[in-house]
Motif scaffolding. Sequence first.
Motif, PDB file in Angstrom:
ATOM      1  N   LEU A  83       0.827  -1.208   0.000  1.00 42.37           N
ATOM      2  CA  LEU A  83       0.000   0.000   0.000  1.00 42.37           C
ATOM      3  C   LEU A  83       0.863   1.260   0.000  1.00 42.37           C
ATOM      4  O   LEU A  83       1.885   1.333   0.673  1.00 42.37           O
ATOM      5  N   LYS A  84       0.423   2.259  -0.751  1.00 43.95           N
ATOM      6  CA  LYS A  84       1.088   3.562  -0.783  1.00 43.95           C
ATOM      7  C   LYS A  84       0.174   4.570  -0.100  1.00 43.95           C
ATOM      8  O   LYS A  84      -0.697   5.172  -0.729  1.00 43.95           O
ATOM      9  N   ILE A  85       0.363   4.719   1.213  1.00 40.19           N
ATOM     10  CA  ILE A  85      -0.523   5.550   2.021  1.00 40.19           C
ATOM     11  C   ILE A  85      -0.204   7.028   1.836  1.00 40.19           C
ATOM     12  O   ILE A  85       0.957   7.440   1.895  1.00 40.19           O
ATOM     13  N   ALA A  86      -1.260   7.811   1.613  1.00 40.32           N
ATOM     14  CA  ALA A  86      -1.122   9.258   1.465  1.00 40.32           C
ATOM     15  C   ALA A  86      -2.488   9.892   1.750  1.00 40.32           C
ATOM     16  O   ALA A  86      -3.512   9.201   1.729  1.00 40.32           O
ATOM     17  N   PRO A  87      -2.534  11.190   2.037  1.00 37.75           N
ATOM     18  CA  PRO A  87      -3.829  11.848   2.238  1.00 37.75           C
ATOM     19  C   PRO A  87      -4.666  11.791   0.956  1.00 37.75           C
ATOM     20  O   PRO A  87      -4.162  12.070  -0.129  1.00 37.75           O
ATOM     21  N   VAL A  88      -5.933  11.415   1.111  1.00 39.64           N
ATOM     22  CA  VAL A  88      -6.836  11.290  -0.040  1.00 39.64           C
ATOM     23  C   VAL A  88      -8.113  12.077   0.236  1.00 39.64           C
ATOM     24  O   VAL A  88      -8.747  11.898   1.282  1.00 39.64           O
ATOM     25  N   ALA A 112     -20.267  13.424   0.404  1.00 35.21           N
ATOM     26  CA  ALA A 112     -19.063  13.538   1.221  1.00 35.21           C
ATOM     27  C   ALA A 112     -18.653  15.006   1.332  1.00 35.21           C
ATOM     28  O   ALA A 112     -18.725  15.744   0.350  1.00 35.21           O
ATOM     29  N   PRO A 113     -18.237  15.451   2.508  1.00 34.41           N
ATOM     30  CA  PRO A 113     -17.762  16.833   2.662  1.00 34.41           C
ATOM     31  C   PRO A 113     -16.573  17.117   1.751  1.00 34.41           C
ATOM     32  O   PRO A 113     -15.735  16.244   1.522  1.00 34.41           O
ATOM     33  N   ALA A 114     -16.502  18.326   1.255  1.00 37.57           N
ATOM     34  CA  ALA A 114     -15.445  18.678   0.308  1.00 37.57           C
ATOM     35  C   ALA A 114     -14.061  18.646   0.938  1.00 37.57           C
ATOM     36  O   ALA A 114     -13.058  18.462   0.235  1.00 37.57           O
ATOM     37  N   ASP A 115     -13.980  18.799   2.274  1.00 43.21           N
ATOM     38  CA  ASP A 115     -12.670  18.888   2.916  1.00 43.21           C
ATOM     39  C   ASP A 115     -12.294  17.648   3.719  1.00 43.21           C
ATOM     40  O   ASP A 115     -11.303  17.656   4.450  1.00 43.21           O
ATOM     41  N   LEU A 116     -13.059  16.564   3.594  1.00 38.56           N
ATOM     42  CA  LEU A 116     -12.768  15.365   4.378  1.00 38.56           C
ATOM     43  C   LEU A 116     -11.632  14.566   3.719  1.00 38.56           C
ATOM     44  O   LEU A 116     -11.713  14.183   2.558  1.00 38.56           O
ATOM     45  N   VAL A 117     -10.573  14.312   4.502  1.00 43.56           N
ATOM     46  CA  VAL A 117      -9.383  13.620   3.997  1.00 43.56           C
ATOM     47  C   VAL A 117      -9.133  12.373   4.840  1.00 43.56           C
ATOM     48  O   VAL A 117      -9.330  12.377   6.053  1.00 43.56           O
ATOM     49  N   VAL A 118      -8.723  11.283   4.183  1.00 41.27           N
ATOM     50  CA  VAL A 118      -8.369  10.045   4.892  1.00 41.27           C
ATOM     51  C   VAL A 118      -6.952   9.633   4.510  1.00 41.27           C
ATOM     52  O   VAL A 118      -6.419  10.084   3.484  1.00 41.27           O
TER      53      VAL A 118
END
Length: 260
Positions: A83-88, A112-118
């Motif tokens: 896996l290549k984990i990064a903010p999405v 989904a909220p426009a600013d929600l990052v995982v």
Amino acid sequence: LERRLQTLLTERRRLAALGAGISKISHDIRNILASAQLMSDRLAKSEDPRVRKLSPRLLSALDRAIALSRDTLSYARMEPSALKIAPVNLRSLIDNVFEDCLALGVNLVNEAPADLVVSADSTQLYRALFNLVKNAVEALSPADEDGAPRAREGAAVIVRARQENDAAAIDIVDNGPGLPQAAIDSLFEPFKGSLKPGGSGLGAAIALEIARAHHGSLSLVKSDAGGATFRLTLPAPPDQKAPTPLSGSRGSAAPRSVPS
């Protein structure tokens, strides 16, 4: 103990060899089916009305065979360590999924909220959401007499996302007929979770493996006559803080959760 370990090692070698063989066979089958699909496209343009009438069924059968080959290969290649984990950004990713899941008559809604990052591997998370949304769209688009998918009146798939503490929850909601009990009982088991003709039963299983690889979870939180809701939870980046609690899901089905 030594004999048992030796037996387990032997079994693992056999499974590894089997997996490699399946991958090669699947690759060859996909190439063969792709050629058959091209010829079927030509048949669909035939001037003979009988040939044109049979073409949609042939194309549908080929599409199912190609999908099964692709899904089997994808499931076999699931490697959490790669896996290549990064903010999405979730909203953007869901928009991309919707573009590839468009179906005539099925309304796809991104809440989904426009600013929600995982924190996730964007390619793998796309695969998980694509499988879940695609399953929902297919549940809302049963085949008619000619084998062509036809959406139910008012059919809709909604994807919602919220953050709670250090996790983000993504709900895939449809207003279909819900899942039959037989499908729920084997929902996340490869090759068993689908009751539709030509289904591989790998969609939910692949999504589960991807959730687990991200230290998240996947569960069925609702399934009744009003539709089904799947919840995929993933860790959020450390700097993301949103105290908004997750709203409860209504429905008669008890949550069926398979955590990491």
